[in-house]
Design a protein around this motif. Structure first.
Motif, PDB file in Angstrom:
ATOM      1  N   VAL A 119       2.394   6.001  -5.150  1.00  0.00           N
ATOM      2  CA  VAL A 119       1.948   7.270  -4.976  1.00  0.00           C
ATOM      3  C   VAL A 119       0.766   7.484  -5.829  1.00  0.00           C
ATOM      4  O   VAL A 119       0.146   8.923  -5.954  1.00  0.00           O
ATOM      5  CB  VAL A 119       3.184   8.383  -5.508  1.00  0.00           C
ATOM      6  N   GLU A 120       0.234   6.570  -6.637  1.00  0.00           N
ATOM      7  CA  GLU A 120      -0.831   6.673  -7.471  1.00  0.00           C
ATOM      8  C   GLU A 120      -2.187   7.461  -6.856  1.00  0.00           C
ATOM      9  O   GLU A 120      -2.586   8.273  -7.369  1.00  0.00           O
ATOM     10  CB  GLU A 120      -1.249   5.397  -8.234  1.00  0.00           C
ATOM     11  N   ASP A 121      -2.323   7.033  -5.451  1.00  0.00           N
ATOM     12  CA  ASP A 121      -3.689   7.327  -4.925  1.00  0.00           C
ATOM     13  C   ASP A 121      -3.571   8.802  -4.686  1.00  0.00           C
ATOM     14  O   ASP A 121      -4.552   9.452  -4.450  1.00  0.00           O
ATOM     15  CB  ASP A 121      -4.111   6.513  -3.867  1.00  0.00           C
ATOM     16  N   TRP A 122      -2.408   9.184  -4.112  1.00  0.00           N
ATOM     17  CA  TRP A 122      -2.159  10.485  -3.651  1.00  0.00           C
ATOM     18  C   TRP A 122      -2.164  11.410  -4.832  1.00  0.00           C
ATOM     19  O   TRP A 122      -2.690  12.639  -4.850  1.00  0.00           O
ATOM     20  CB  TRP A 122      -0.708  10.771  -2.997  1.00  0.00           C
ATOM     21  N   ILE A 123      -1.674  11.107  -6.077  1.00  0.00           N
ATOM     22  CA  ILE A 123      -1.850  12.023  -7.416  1.00  0.00           C
ATOM     23  C   ILE A 123      -3.310  12.058  -7.446  1.00  0.00           C
ATOM     24  O   ILE A 123      -3.688  13.292  -7.951  1.00  0.00           O
ATOM     25  CB  ILE A 123      -0.953  11.097  -8.440  1.00  0.00           C
ATOM     26  N   TYR A 124      -3.980  10.896  -7.738  1.00  0.00           N
ATOM     27  CA  TYR A 124      -5.659  11.098  -7.591  1.00  0.00           C
ATOM     28  C   TYR A 124      -6.035  12.061  -6.875  1.00  0.00           C
ATOM     29  O   TYR A 124      -6.853  13.121  -7.272  1.00  0.00           O
ATOM     30  CB  TYR A 124      -6.161   9.759  -7.591  1.00  0.00           C
TER      31      TYR A 124
END
Length: 180
Positions: A119-124
């Motif tokens: 989910v890192e890219d979505w959070i960014y």
């Protein structure tokens, strides 16, 4: 726990239903993404993952604060972040093909054999989407203690100078104003 692992959810072991994850984001999070248009990020992401048969609904609640430069005067301005985003993750046989064909950005496909979701890219992306396009001091704060008075004065002088320039092309177009 590595930076990347922290943002991976092992959904395969989760029971159907709603599961809540919280992430605290600061400037270190953005190191892998390069330089940003903001500083001093302090955000809390609350992720509600609703696991169902064949799909998951992810709801990201973004809350926090970042410092940006005012588009008008250039001084640092603290902005409050608050937004929510939803993503549907569907499990299919050929996720690459489905993701290439999908037109809805809120639907994402993964393989049925996957056990983790990152989910890192979505959070960014969602933190960046929470920042308004125009970053300016409020009208009632213009000229206040946060504004750069010198820059505002130069802008006012430039507006006056452009108003004095009477270009005949624009003068001829004035006759079309207020026509109904």
């Amino acid at each position: 726990m590595s930076h990347r692992r922290e943002f991976e959810i092992a959904f395969v072991g989760l029971k159907p239903g709603i599961h809540v994850f919280e992430y605290f984001i600061d400037n270190r999070f953005f190191a892998n993404y390069g330089e940003q248009d903001f500083t001093n990020c302090s955000a809390k992401i609350k992720l509600h993952l609703e696991k169902n048969n064949g799909f998951m609904l992810l709801k990201f609640d973004v809350d926090g604060q970042v410092d940006v430069n005012c588009d008008r005067c250039g001084n640092i301005l603290s902005l409050q972040l608050w937004d929510e985003f939803k993503v549907i993750v569907k499990m299919v046989e050929e996720p690459e093909v489905m993701n290439a064909q999908e037109e809805d950005p809120d639907v994402f496909y993964i393989s049925k054999t996957e056990s983790h979701i990152a989910v890192e890219d979505w959070i960014y992306e969602f933190i960046n989407l929470s920042i308004p396009m125009q970053k300016m001091c409020a009208e009632d704060e213009m000229g206040g203690p946060q504004c750069n008075i010198e820059v505002l004065e130069k802008l006012r002088k430039m507006e006056e100078e452009t108003g004095k320039d009477n270009n005949p092309v624009w003068k001829a177009l004035d006759k079309f104003k207020n026509l109904e």
